[in-house]
Write a protein that holds these residues in place. Sequence first.
Motif, PDB file in Angstrom:
ATOM      1  N   LEU A  18      73.900  -9.686   8.846  1.00  0.00           N
ATOM      2  CA  LEU A  18      73.536  -9.239  10.185  1.00  0.00           C
ATOM      3  C   LEU A  18      72.600  -8.037  10.052  1.00  0.00           C
ATOM      4  O   LEU A  18      72.963  -7.028   9.462  1.00  0.00           O
ATOM      5  N   MET A  19      71.404  -8.184  10.617  1.00  0.00           N
ATOM      6  CA  MET A  19      70.405  -7.121  10.599  1.00  0.00           C
ATOM      7  C   MET A  19      69.993  -6.810  12.033  1.00  0.00           C
ATOM      8  O   MET A  19      69.967  -7.707  12.880  1.00  0.00           O
ATOM      9  N   ILE A  20      69.668  -5.547  12.281  1.00  0.00           N
ATOM     10  CA  ILE A  20      69.222  -5.136  13.609  1.00  0.00           C
ATOM     11  C   ILE A  20      67.832  -4.509  13.521  1.00  0.00           C
ATOM     12  O   ILE A  20      67.442  -3.981  12.483  1.00  0.00           O
ATOM     13  N   ARG A  21      67.094  -4.595  14.633  1.00  0.00           N
ATOM     14  CA  ARG A  21      65.818  -3.873  14.738  1.00  0.00           C
ATOM     15  C   ARG A  21      66.049  -2.714  15.705  1.00  0.00           C
ATOM     16  O   ARG A  21      66.477  -2.910  16.838  1.00  0.00           O
ATOM     17  N   ARG A  22      65.751  -1.516  15.211  1.00  0.00           N
ATOM     18  CA  ARG A  22      65.947  -0.312  16.008  1.00  0.00           C
ATOM     19  C   ARG A  22      64.865  -0.209  17.075  1.00  0.00           C
ATOM     20  O   ARG A  22      63.722  -0.550  16.823  1.00  0.00           O
ATOM     21  N   VAL A  23      65.249   0.248  18.268  1.00  0.00           N
ATOM     22  CA  VAL A  23      64.287   0.345  19.365  1.00  0.00           C
ATOM     23  C   VAL A  23      63.204   1.369  19.039  1.00  0.00           C
ATOM     24  O   VAL A  23      63.452   2.352  18.340  1.00  0.00           O
ATOM     25  N   PRO A  24      61.983   1.142  19.531  1.00  0.00           N
ATOM     26  CA  PRO A  24      60.935   2.152  19.370  1.00  0.00           C
ATOM     27  C   PRO A  24      61.374   3.460  20.038  1.00  0.00           C
ATOM     28  O   PRO A  24      62.133   3.460  21.005  1.00  0.00           O
ATOM     29  N   GLY A  25      60.914   4.563  19.483  1.00  0.00           N
ATOM     30  CA  GLY A  25      61.199   5.860  20.072  1.00  0.00           C
ATOM     31  C   GLY A  25      62.411   6.574  19.503  1.00  0.00           C
ATOM     32  O   GLY A  25      62.658   7.730  19.835  1.00  0.00           O
ATOM     33  N   ILE A  26      63.203   5.897  18.659  1.00  0.00           N
ATOM     34  CA  ILE A  26      64.311   6.578  17.992  1.00  0.00           C
ATOM     35  C   ILE A  26      63.979   6.657  16.505  1.00  0.00           C
ATOM     36  O   ILE A  26      63.009   6.062  16.034  1.00  0.00           O
ATOM     37  N   LEU A  27      64.775   7.395  15.760  1.00  0.00           N
ATOM     38  CA  LEU A  27      64.559   7.538  14.327  1.00  0.00           C
ATOM     39  C   LEU A  27      64.454   6.162  13.673  1.00  0.00           C
ATOM     40  O   LEU A  27      65.314   5.307  13.892  1.00  0.00           O
ATOM     41  N   ALA A  28      63.394   5.944  12.918  1.00  0.00           N
ATOM     42  CA  ALA A  28      63.124   4.663  12.245  1.00  0.00           C
ATOM     43  C   ALA A  28      62.947   3.517  13.243  1.00  0.00           C
ATOM     44  O   ALA A  28      63.213   2.366  12.926  1.00  0.00           O
ATOM     45  N   GLY A  29      62.479   3.828  14.446  1.00  0.00           N
ATOM     46  CA  GLY A  29      62.262   2.818  15.472  1.00  0.00           C
ATOM     47  C   GLY A  29      61.329   1.715  15.005  1.00  0.00           C
ATOM     48  O   GLY A  29      60.352   1.969  14.308  1.00  0.00           O
ATOM     49  N   GLY A  30      61.658   0.482  15.354  1.00  0.00           N
ATOM     50  CA  GLY A  30      60.880  -0.679  14.951  1.00  0.00           C
ATOM     51  C   GLY A  30      61.275  -1.245  13.600  1.00  0.00           C
ATOM     52  O   GLY A  30      60.851  -2.337  13.235  1.00  0.00           O
ATOM     53  N   GLU A  97      69.614   1.440  21.584  1.00  0.00           N
ATOM     54  CA  GLU A  97      69.519   1.592  20.134  1.00  0.00           C
ATOM     55  C   GLU A  97      68.947   0.380  19.412  1.00  0.00           C
ATOM     56  O   GLU A  97      68.318   0.512  18.364  1.00  0.00           O
ATOM     57  N   VAL A  98      69.191  -0.813  19.946  1.00  0.00           N
ATOM     58  CA  VAL A  98      68.868  -2.056  19.231  1.00  0.00           C
ATOM     59  C   VAL A  98      68.082  -2.976  20.160  1.00  0.00           C
ATOM     60  O   VAL A  98      68.529  -3.244  21.269  1.00  0.00           O
ATOM     61  N   ASP A  99      66.909  -3.445  19.695  1.00  0.00           N
ATOM     62  CA  ASP A  99      66.176  -4.380  20.562  1.00  0.00           C
ATOM     63  C   ASP A  99      66.177  -5.802  20.045  1.00  0.00           C
ATOM     64  O   ASP A  99      65.724  -6.710  20.731  1.00  0.00           O
ATOM     65  N   ALA A 100      66.746  -6.035  18.859  1.00  0.00           N
ATOM     66  CA  ALA A 100      66.865  -7.398  18.329  1.00  0.00           C
ATOM     67  C   ALA A 100      67.904  -7.399  17.214  1.00  0.00           C
ATOM     68  O   ALA A 100      68.147  -6.371  16.571  1.00  0.00           O
ATOM     69  N   ALA A 101      68.495  -8.556  16.996  1.00  0.00           N
ATOM     70  CA  ALA A 101      69.424  -8.746  15.882  1.00  0.00           C
ATOM     71  C   ALA A 101      69.257 -10.166  15.385  1.00  0.00           C
ATOM     72  O   ALA A 101      68.952 -11.071  16.166  1.00  0.00           O
ATOM     73  N   ARG A 102      69.419 -10.349  14.103  1.00  0.00           N
ATOM     74  CA  ARG A 102      69.384 -11.704  13.550  1.00  0.00           C
ATOM     75  C   ARG A 102      70.086 -11.722  12.209  1.00  0.00           C
ATOM     76  O   ARG A 102      70.282 -10.687  11.577  1.00  0.00           O
ATOM     77  N   TRP A 103      70.460 -12.932  11.823  1.00  0.00           N
ATOM     78  CA  TRP A 103      71.090 -13.142  10.525  1.00  0.00           C
ATOM     79  C   TRP A 103      69.989 -13.462   9.527  1.00  0.00           C
ATOM     80  O   TRP A 103      69.239 -14.408   9.722  1.00  0.00           O
ATOM     81  N   MET A 104      69.875 -12.670   8.463  1.00  0.00           N
ATOM     82  CA  MET A 104      68.820 -12.854   7.465  1.00  0.00           C
ATOM     83  C   MET A 104      69.424 -13.174   6.105  1.00  0.00           C
ATOM     84  O   MET A 104      70.440 -12.594   5.713  1.00  0.00           O
ATOM     85  N   SER A 105      68.758 -14.053   5.390  1.00  0.00           N
ATOM     86  CA  SER A 105      69.140 -14.313   4.002  1.00  0.00           C
ATOM     87  C   SER A 105      68.760 -13.095   3.157  1.00  0.00           C
ATOM     88  O   SER A 105      67.962 -12.247   3.585  1.00  0.00           O
ATOM     89  N   GLU A 106      69.317 -13.025   1.978  1.00  0.00           N
ATOM     90  CA  GLU A 106      68.955 -11.920   1.075  1.00  0.00           C
ATOM     91  C   GLU A 106      67.446 -11.906   0.835  1.00  0.00           C
ATOM     92  O   GLU A 106      66.814 -10.849   0.834  1.00  0.00           O
ATOM     93  N   ARG A 107      66.866 -13.063   0.657  1.00  0.00           N
ATOM     94  CA  ARG A 107      65.415 -13.141   0.428  1.00  0.00           C
ATOM     95  C   ARG A 107      64.645 -12.580   1.623  1.00  0.00           C
ATOM     96  O   ARG A 107      63.670 -11.843   1.457  1.00  0.00           O
ATOM     97  N   GLU A 108      65.075 -12.933   2.840  1.00  0.00           N
ATOM     98  CA  GLU A 108      64.396 -12.415   4.027  1.00  0.00           C
ATOM     99  C   GLU A 108      64.497 -10.891   4.109  1.00  0.00           C
ATOM    100  O   GLU A 108      63.521 -10.221   4.437  1.00  0.00           O
ATOM    101  N   VAL A 109      65.682 -10.359   3.813  1.00  0.00           N
ATOM    102  CA  VAL A 109      65.848  -8.902   3.836  1.00  0.00           C
ATOM    103  C   VAL A 109      64.913  -8.265   2.821  1.00  0.00           C
ATOM    104  O   VAL A 109      64.223  -7.278   3.115  1.00  0.00           O
TER     105      VAL A 109
END
Length: 133
Positions: A18-30, A97-109
């Motif tokens: 499970l991976m998340i994408r941080r919203v723009p405008g916060i620390l490490a956004g995007g 805090e989070v604008d997207a989430a998805r399940w990624m394989s190790e290769r994708e990460v």
Amino acid sequence: MGIVRGVVGVLEREQRYLMIRRVPGILAGGSWCFPGGGIEADETPGEAIVREVREEVGLVVTADEQLWEWRRGDGRLTLYWWRIHSPRGILRLNAAEVDAARWMSEREVRTHPLVLRNNVVFLDHLTDNHRPA
């Protein structure tokens, strides 16, 4: 500025994380990363990861074991990586805090250009030592 301590949750299902994408405008956004956040003064790292995952993606999890500890080069940030477990549930993203989430394989990460570098370093550690069950 003092030393910051945080937690990172590693939730794996069917060889995907499970991976998340941080919203723009916060620390490490995007950026894409494992869910997690800061440890509050009155909580343990295990309590913090349970709270952070619930706040970010709405899942109730248990903190199974600490897998790794990472320190940024300047020593001002320490992250504790935890294997977490959750029964199947619906993700409910916290839009602050989070604008997207998805399940990624190790290769994708490993190959995604917007994954935070320390997430890949964690996978290197995991490969060298042990994988979550």
